[in-house]
Design a protein around this motif. Structure first.
Motif, PDB file in Angstrom:
ATOM      1  N   ARG A 132      30.062 -21.139   5.469  1.00  0.00           N
ATOM      2  CA  ARG A 132      31.489 -21.365   5.180  1.00  0.00           C
ATOM      3  C   ARG A 132      31.885 -22.816   5.431  1.00  0.00           C
ATOM      4  NH1 ARG A 132      35.472 -16.733   7.273  1.00  0.00           N
ATOM      5  NH2 ARG A 132      36.791 -18.554   7.069  1.00  0.00           N
ATOM      6  N   SER A 133      31.189 -23.487   6.347  1.00  0.00           N
ATOM      7  CA  SER A 133      31.531 -24.879   6.671  1.00  0.00           C
ATOM      8  C   SER A 133      31.019 -25.870   5.636  1.00  0.00           C
ATOM      9  CB  SER A 133      30.988 -25.248   8.052  1.00  0.00           C
ATOM     10  OG  SER A 133      29.581 -25.427   7.998  1.00  0.00           O
ATOM     11  N   LEU A 134      30.100 -25.432   4.798  1.00  0.00           N
ATOM     12  CA  LEU A 134      29.533 -26.334   3.801  1.00  0.00           C
ATOM     13  C   LEU A 134      30.558 -26.641   2.719  1.00  0.00           C
ATOM     14  CD1 LEU A 134      26.009 -24.722   3.368  1.00  0.00           C
ATOM     15  CD2 LEU A 134      26.573 -26.788   4.654  1.00  0.00           C
ATOM     16  N   GLN A 135      30.716 -27.899   2.432  1.00  0.00           N
ATOM     17  CA  GLN A 135      31.630 -28.317   1.380  1.00  0.00           C
ATOM     18  C   GLN A 135      30.879 -28.748   0.123  1.00  0.00           C
ATOM     19  OE1 GLN A 135      35.038 -28.097   1.739  1.00  0.00           O
ATOM     20  NE2 GLN A 135      34.460 -27.048   3.613  1.00  0.00           N
ATOM     21  N   ASP A 136      29.563 -28.713   0.190  1.00  0.00           N
ATOM     22  CA  ASP A 136      28.772 -29.301  -0.880  1.00  0.00           C
ATOM     23  C   ASP A 136      27.776 -28.342  -1.533  1.00  0.00           C
ATOM     24  OD1 ASP A 136      27.194 -29.105   1.350  1.00  0.00           O
ATOM     25  OD2 ASP A 136      26.470 -31.159   1.306  1.00  0.00           O
ATOM     26  N   ILE A 137      28.127 -27.062  -1.624  1.00  0.00           N
ATOM     27  CA  ILE A 137      27.262 -26.159  -2.392  1.00  0.00           C
ATOM     28  C   ILE A 137      27.479 -26.510  -3.851  1.00  0.00           C
ATOM     29  CG2 ILE A 137      26.810 -23.776  -3.074  1.00  0.00           C
ATOM     30  CD1 ILE A 137      27.476 -22.927  -0.241  1.00  0.00           C
ATOM     31  N   ARG A 138      26.439 -27.020  -4.494  1.00  0.00           N
ATOM     32  CA  ARG A 138      26.572 -27.536  -5.860  1.00  0.00           C
ATOM     33  C   ARG A 138      26.111 -26.557  -6.924  1.00  0.00           C
ATOM     34  NH1 ARG A 138      24.757 -33.839  -5.578  1.00  0.00           N
ATOM     35  NH2 ARG A 138      26.036 -34.356  -3.792  1.00  0.00           N
ATOM     36  N   VAL A 139      25.214 -25.655  -6.565  1.00  0.00           N
ATOM     37  CA  VAL A 139      24.626 -24.784  -7.577  1.00  0.00           C
ATOM     38  C   VAL A 139      24.766 -23.332  -7.137  1.00  0.00           C
ATOM     39  CG1 VAL A 139      22.527 -24.218  -8.852  1.00  0.00           C
ATOM     40  CG2 VAL A 139      22.948 -26.584  -8.169  1.00  0.00           C
ATOM     41  N   ILE A 140      25.312 -22.518  -8.028  1.00  0.00           N
ATOM     42  CA  ILE A 140      25.372 -21.073  -7.826  1.00  0.00           C
ATOM     43  C   ILE A 140      24.418 -20.471  -8.855  1.00  0.00           C
ATOM     44  CG2 ILE A 140      26.824 -19.008  -7.805  1.00  0.00           C
ATOM     45  CD1 ILE A 140      27.699 -21.103  -5.743  1.00  0.00           C
ATOM     46  N   ILE A 141      23.421 -19.746  -8.381  1.00  0.00           N
ATOM     47  CA  ILE A 141      22.468 -19.107  -9.284  1.00  0.00           C
ATOM     48  C   ILE A 141      22.626 -17.600  -9.192  1.00  0.00           C
ATOM     49  CG2 ILE A 141      20.764 -20.968  -9.329  1.00  0.00           C
ATOM     50  CD1 ILE A 141      19.184 -19.395  -7.186  1.00  0.00           C
ATOM     51  N   GLY A 142      22.344 -16.928 -10.275  1.00  0.00           N
ATOM     52  CA  GLY A 142      22.444 -15.478 -10.269  1.00  0.00           C
ATOM     53  C   GLY A 142      22.575 -14.940 -11.669  1.00  0.00           C
ATOM     54  N   ASN A 143      22.832 -13.669 -11.735  1.00  0.00           N
ATOM     55  CA  ASN A 143      22.945 -12.994 -13.018  1.00  0.00           C
ATOM     56  C   ASN A 143      24.247 -13.337 -13.723  1.00  0.00           C
ATOM     57  OD1 ASN A 143      20.587 -11.347 -13.257  1.00  0.00           O
ATOM     58  ND2 ASN A 143      21.358 -10.219 -11.490  1.00  0.00           N
ATOM     59  N   PRO A 144      24.189 -13.453 -15.041  1.00  0.00           N
ATOM     60  CA  PRO A 144      25.436 -13.583 -15.792  1.00  0.00           C
ATOM     61  C   PRO A 144      26.141 -12.233 -15.818  1.00  0.00           C
ATOM     62  CG  PRO A 144      23.562 -13.464 -17.282  1.00  0.00           C
ATOM     63  CD  PRO A 144      23.007 -13.490 -15.888  1.00  0.00           C
ATOM     64  N   PRO A 145      27.407 -12.191 -16.177  1.00  0.00           N
ATOM     65  CA  PRO A 145      28.140 -10.918 -16.205  1.00  0.00           C
ATOM     66  C   PRO A 145      27.753 -10.073 -17.423  1.00  0.00           C
ATOM     67  CG  PRO A 145      29.543 -12.702 -16.925  1.00  0.00           C
ATOM     68  CD  PRO A 145      28.241 -13.325 -16.493  1.00  0.00           C
ATOM     69  N   TYR A 146      26.654  -9.325 -17.285  1.00  0.00           N
ATOM     70  CA  TYR A 146      26.149  -8.522 -18.382  1.00  0.00           C
ATOM     71  C   TYR A 146      27.167  -7.510 -18.883  1.00  0.00           C
ATOM     72  CZ  TYR A 146      21.473 -10.305 -17.412  1.00  0.00           C
ATOM     73  OH  TYR A 146      20.394 -11.110 -17.229  1.00  0.00           O
ATOM     74  N   SER A 147      28.075  -7.074 -18.032  1.00  0.00           N
ATOM     75  CA  SER A 147      29.010  -6.016 -18.429  1.00  0.00           C
ATOM     76  C   SER A 147      30.286  -6.579 -19.055  1.00  0.00           C
ATOM     77  CB  SER A 147      29.352  -5.138 -17.232  1.00  0.00           C
ATOM     78  OG  SER A 147      29.985  -5.925 -16.238  1.00  0.00           O
ATOM     79  N   ALA A 148      30.339  -7.872 -19.313  1.00  0.00           N
ATOM     80  CA  ALA A 148      31.543  -8.452 -19.919  1.00  0.00           C
ATOM     81  C   ALA A 148      31.844  -7.771 -21.243  1.00  0.00           C
ATOM     82  CB  ALA A 148      31.357  -9.940 -20.130  1.00  0.00           C
ATOM     83  N   GLY A 149      33.076  -7.367 -21.420  1.00  0.00           N
ATOM     84  CA  GLY A 149      33.478  -6.710 -22.647  1.00  0.00           C
ATOM     85  C   GLY A 149      33.140  -5.232 -22.715  1.00  0.00           C
ATOM     86  N   GLN A 150      32.504  -4.731 -21.677  1.00  0.00           N
ATOM     87  CA  GLN A 150      32.135  -3.319 -21.652  1.00  0.00           C
ATOM     88  C   GLN A 150      33.412  -2.483 -21.497  1.00  0.00           C
ATOM     89  OE1 GLN A 150      29.421  -2.461 -18.499  1.00  0.00           O
ATOM     90  NE2 GLN A 150      28.927  -0.435 -19.244  1.00  0.00           N
ATOM     91  N   THR A 151      33.523  -1.396 -22.242  1.00  0.00           N
ATOM     92  CA  THR A 151      34.740  -0.590 -22.192  1.00  0.00           C
ATOM     93  C   THR A 151      34.663   0.562 -21.196  1.00  0.00           C
ATOM     94  OG1 THR A 151      33.945   0.735 -24.050  1.00  0.00           O
ATOM     95  CG2 THR A 151      35.385  -1.146 -24.572  1.00  0.00           C
ATOM     96  N   SER A 152      33.458   0.943 -20.782  1.00  0.00           N
ATOM     97  CA  SER A 152      33.342   2.038 -19.820  1.00  0.00           C
ATOM     98  C   SER A 152      33.545   1.510 -18.408  1.00  0.00           C
ATOM     99  CB  SER A 152      31.967   2.696 -19.926  1.00  0.00           C
ATOM    100  OG  SER A 152      30.961   1.810 -19.452  1.00  0.00           O
ATOM    101  N   ALA A 153      33.960   2.389 -17.496  1.00  0.00           N
ATOM    102  CA  ALA A 153      34.168   2.000 -16.112  1.00  0.00           C
ATOM    103  C   ALA A 153      32.846   1.736 -15.450  1.00  0.00           C
ATOM    104  CB  ALA A 153      34.932   3.078 -15.371  1.00  0.00           C
TER     105      ALA A 153
END
Length: 153
Positions: A132-153
């Motif tokens: 939390r004290s870090l002010q310089d996290i430059r890169v966030i890696i991970g999965n893209p939002p595969y469920s974007a636009g999905q209509t089911s819950a």
């Protein structure tokens, strides 16, 4: 569902290329903190260690100081820690070393509420406070939002 290794490698190489093109830096460079905010079983940090994107001479420093992974599910957290530590040990040939960058936390909530388990998990609380004290996290890696636009819950 887990991300196939080929997709993880593509994302990591793409992040490295984007950093180089737009910011004149690389994932391996000093002061480039990398966070996997929902690490699951640690595939992104493991592949970052194994792909060679971080050269062997820079890997120990990156592992100890600039690589971060968060997970909220306890079992996945333990599996990720073991996977990341084993990968580092195997690639570097160094003695087995606990991964200091893993935190058991809800990344979305870690800035909105206090640490409710600080008395039970003191080392985890220390890591969370440090991240939390870090002010310089430059890169966030991970999965893209595969469920974007999905209509089911």
């Amino acid at each position: 569902m887990y991300t196939p290794v080929e997709i993880v490698d593509f994302i990591l190489h793409s992040a490295d290329a984007a950093l180089q093109e737009h910011f004149g830096t690389r994932l391996a460079d000093k002061n480039v903190h990398i966070l996997d905010p929902f690490t699951g079983t640690g595939t992104f940090p493991v592949r970052l260690i194994e792909t060679g994107l971080i050269p062997a001479d820079k890997l120990p420093y990156k592992y100890r100081h600039e690589l971060h992974a968060n997970e909220i599910v306890l079992l996945a957290y333990y599996i990720a820690a073991i996977n990341i530590e084993e990968s580092f040990h195997r690639v570097t040939g160094q003695d087995y070393e606990p991964f200091p960058g893993i935190v058991l936390t809800d990344t979305f909530q870690m800035y909105e509420q206090e640490d409710r388990i600080q008395d039970q998990l003191k080392e985890n609380s220390r890591r969370r406070t440090h991240q939390r004290s870090l002010q310089d996290i430059r890169v966030i890696i991970g999965n893209p939002p595969y469920s974007a636009g999905q209509t089911s819950a």
